[in-house]
Write an enzyme that holds these catalytic residues in place. Structure first.
Site, PDB file in Angstrom:
ATOM      1  N   LYS A 197      50.228  64.657  88.667  1.00  0.00           N
ATOM      2  CA  LYS A 197      49.504  63.773  89.587  1.00  0.00           C
ATOM      3  C   LYS A 197      48.007  64.128  89.621  1.00  0.00           C
ATOM      4  O   LYS A 197      47.167  63.247  89.785  1.00  0.00           O
ATOM      5  CB  LYS A 197      50.126  63.844  90.978  1.00  0.00           C
ATOM      6  CG  LYS A 197      51.557  63.259  91.024  1.00  0.00           C
ATOM      7  CD  LYS A 197      51.582  61.796  90.597  1.00  0.00           C
ATOM      8  CE  LYS A 197      52.930  61.141  90.760  1.00  0.00           C
ATOM      9  NZ  LYS A 197      52.952  59.728  90.363  1.00  0.00           N
ATOM     10  N   TYR A 215      55.169  68.371  88.845  1.00  0.00           N
ATOM     11  CA  TYR A 215      54.820  67.085  89.464  1.00  0.00           C
ATOM     12  C   TYR A 215      53.362  67.116  89.926  1.00  0.00           C
ATOM     13  O   TYR A 215      52.591  66.187  89.651  1.00  0.00           O
ATOM     14  CB  TYR A 215      55.751  66.835  90.648  1.00  0.00           C
ATOM     15  CG  TYR A 215      55.482  65.562  91.430  1.00  0.00           C
ATOM     16  CD1 TYR A 215      56.011  64.342  91.010  1.00  0.00           C
ATOM     17  CD2 TYR A 215      54.709  65.574  92.586  1.00  0.00           C
ATOM     18  CE1 TYR A 215      55.773  63.173  91.725  1.00  0.00           C
ATOM     19  CE2 TYR A 215      54.463  64.410  93.302  1.00  0.00           C
ATOM     20  CZ  TYR A 215      55.000  63.211  92.870  1.00  0.00           C
ATOM     21  OH  TYR A 215      54.761  62.055  93.576  1.00  0.00           O
TER      22      TYR A 215
HETATM   23  N1  LIG Z   1      57.458  58.394  98.197  1.00  0.00           N
HETATM   24  C1  LIG Z   1      56.550  59.354  98.279  1.00  0.00           C
HETATM   25  O1  LIG Z   1      56.568  60.177  99.219  1.00  0.00           O
HETATM   26  C2  LIG Z   1      55.449  59.450  97.259  1.00  0.00           C
HETATM   27  C3  LIG Z   1      54.326  60.256  97.568  1.00  0.00           C
HETATM   28  C4  LIG Z   1      53.293  60.346  96.625  1.00  0.00           C
HETATM   29  C5  LIG Z   1      53.380  59.674  95.422  1.00  0.00           C
HETATM   30  N2  LIG Z   1      54.494  58.917  95.148  1.00  0.00           N
HETATM   31  C6  LIG Z   1      54.526  58.239  93.857  1.00  0.00           C
HETATM   32  O2  LIG Z   1      54.701  56.852  94.069  1.00  0.00           O
HETATM   33  C7  LIG Z   1      55.279  56.274  92.886  1.00  0.00           C
HETATM   34  C8  LIG Z   1      56.411  55.358  93.305  1.00  0.00           C
HETATM   35  O3  LIG Z   1      57.432  56.159  93.867  1.00  0.00           O
HETATM   36  P1  LIG Z   1      58.363  55.689  95.075  1.00  0.00           P
HETATM   37  O4  LIG Z   1      58.132  56.635  96.185  1.00  0.00           O
HETATM   38  O5  LIG Z   1      58.225  54.233  95.293  1.00  0.00           O
HETATM   39  O6  LIG Z   1      59.783  56.092  94.460  1.00  0.00           O
HETATM   40  P2  LIG Z   1      61.018  55.217  93.941  1.00  0.00           P
HETATM   41  O7  LIG Z   1      61.959  56.200  93.362  1.00  0.00           O
HETATM   42  O8  LIG Z   1      61.463  54.310  95.015  1.00  0.00           O
HETATM   43  O9  LIG Z   1      60.348  54.298  92.804  1.00  0.00           O
HETATM   44  C9  LIG Z   1      60.021  54.785  91.523  1.00  0.00           C
HETATM   45  C10 LIG Z   1      60.501  53.762  90.519  1.00  0.00           C
HETATM   46  O10 LIG Z   1      60.113  54.221  89.206  1.00  0.00           O
HETATM   47  C11 LIG Z   1      61.167  53.861  88.337  1.00  0.00           C
HETATM   48  N3  LIG Z   1      61.154  54.641  87.105  1.00  0.00           N
HETATM   49  C12 LIG Z   1      61.519  55.944  86.973  1.00  0.00           C
HETATM   50  N4  LIG Z   1      61.473  56.300  85.691  1.00  0.00           N
HETATM   51  C13 LIG Z   1      61.045  55.214  84.997  1.00  0.00           C
HETATM   52  C14 LIG Z   1      60.799  54.974  83.616  1.00  0.00           C
HETATM   53  N5  LIG Z   1      60.994  55.936  82.686  1.00  0.00           N
HETATM   54  N6  LIG Z   1      60.372  53.747  83.240  1.00  0.00           N
HETATM   55  C15 LIG Z   1      60.207  52.770  84.161  1.00  0.00           C
HETATM   56  N7  LIG Z   1      60.447  52.943  85.478  1.00  0.00           N
HETATM   57  C16 LIG Z   1      60.862  54.156  85.888  1.00  0.00           C
HETATM   58  C17 LIG Z   1      62.439  54.088  89.151  1.00  0.00           C
HETATM   59  O11 LIG Z   1      63.569  53.424  88.603  1.00  0.00           O
HETATM   60  C18 LIG Z   1      62.022  53.581  90.520  1.00  0.00           C
HETATM   61  O12 LIG Z   1      62.358  52.222  90.712  1.00  0.00           O
HETATM   62  C19 LIG Z   1      55.703  57.440  91.999  1.00  0.00           C
HETATM   63  O13 LIG Z   1      54.724  57.616  90.985  1.00  0.00           O
HETATM   64  C20 LIG Z   1      55.674  58.627  92.950  1.00  0.00           C
HETATM   65  O14 LIG Z   1      55.449  59.835  92.288  1.00  0.00           O
HETATM   66  C21 LIG Z   1      55.507  58.781  96.044  1.00  0.00           C
END
Ligand SMILES: NC(=O)c1ccc[n+]([C@@H]2O[C@H](COP(=O)([O-])OP(=O)(O)OC[C@H]3O[C@@H](n4cnc5c(N)ncnc54)[C@H](O)[C@@H]3O)[C@@H](O)[C@H]2O)c1
Length: 248
Positions: free
Chosen positions: A160, A156
């Site tokens: 990123k 991961y």
């Molecule tokens: N929540 C955190 O702490 C955090 C921290 C840093 C970065 N992020 C990043 O933020 C972004 C959003 O994550 P989030 O925290 O809102 O999580 P989340 O799980 O709520 O949302 C991610 C969404 O991506 C969708 N998804 C997954 N695989 C997919 C695919 N193959 N095609 C289309 N959609 C797909 C999921 O169905 C989900 O709705 C991600 O890239 C994550 O890595 C999150």
């Protein structure tokens, strides 16, 4: 870029950061938001929220790792009146068991969603924005996990970091084509992804960290994305949304 009246495409829009950003953009006056995810019920809920905030939400159930479907999505969205803003945000964590015991199939999936799909989607957006000749804004979701070594989920972290460097490398497109590509690096944010770190619960390695930090809300990340959209000077840059320590 003034968001009022703009058209937007957001992946990972069925939950968390993608949903919060869609709603925030609707409140800022965006006219039409193409909502992309694999989770149809989640997308439909986001579309209702976006509609309530004054924008038209268009549900598109697309797996971003399906190359031909991704191309059709972008070409269709641009054909229907163009897209001004693209937020490539879909992403997953490796989940249990922690690295290096992660199954190879899961690592391939993490790379395909978090990295390859972002490379491809950004490429489609740039190509289509160039053809339309009106410029545009692209934001890619990286992570604070892409800034520092992170053994528990090394794949991961690598994806990123890759997203970050790809977005930074696209910086000169502002001068040549009026297209600004930037990245956002969220810290630990209160979304459904956290419960997936340990399968259907928060992972053991994350529990102590959550005791020490103030968790961010998805709206905090949405505000940072809006800042990147509205600031016409930023290109090839990234904004870090950092957790505060509870004892600070
Ligand atoms: N929540 C955190 O702490 C955090 C921290 C840093 C970065 N992020 C990043 O933020 C972004 C959003 O994550 P989030 O925290 O809102 O999580 P989340 O799980 O709520 O949302 C991610 C969404 O991506 C969708 N998804 C997954 N695989 C997919 C695919 N193959 N095609 C289309 N959609 C797909 C999921 O169905 C989900 O709705 C991600 O890239 C994550 O890595 C999150």
């Amino acid at each position: 870029m003034n968001i009022s009246g703009r058209t937007v495409l957001i992946s990972g829009a069925a939950a968390g950061i993608g949903r919060a950003t869609a709603v925030a953009l609707a409140r800022k006056g965006a006219a039409r938001i193409v909502l992309v995810d694999i989770d149809r019920p989640g997308l439909e809920q986001t579309a209702r929220l976006v509609g309530g905030a004054g924008a038209k939400g268009v549900v598109q159930v697309v797996d971003v790792t399906d190359g031909p479907a991704l191309q059709t999505l972008f070409e269709g969205a641009f054909a229907e009146g163009g897209i001004d803003i693209v937020f490539n945000n879909a992403g997953i964590l490796s989940g249990p068991p922690a690295f290096p015991d992660t199954p190879l199939a899961r690592i391939r999936q993490v790379v395909a969603i978090n990295f390859t799909a972002v490379i491809e989607a950004t490429w489609h957006a740039i190509r289509l924005m160039k053809a339309a000749g009106k410029g545009g804004v692209i934001i890619n979701t990286s992570s604070t996990g892409g800034l520092n070594p992170y053994l528990s989920d090394a794949p991961y972290a690598a994806t990123k970091a890759g997203v970050l460097m790809y977005s930074r490398s696209c910086g000169p497109l502002k001068e040549s084509d009026g297209i600004r590509v930037n990245a956002v690096c969220p810290g630990v944010t209160n979304t459904p992804i956290l419960a997936k770190t340990g399968g259907d619960r928060v992972a053991e390695w994350l529990e102590p960290l959550l005791q020490q930090i103030e968790i961010l809300q998805p709206e905090d990340i949405a505000a940072a994305v809006i800042g990147l959209i509205e600031d016409d000077d930023v290109s090839g840059e990234y904004v870090v949304v950092q957790n505060q320590r509870k004892d600070a």
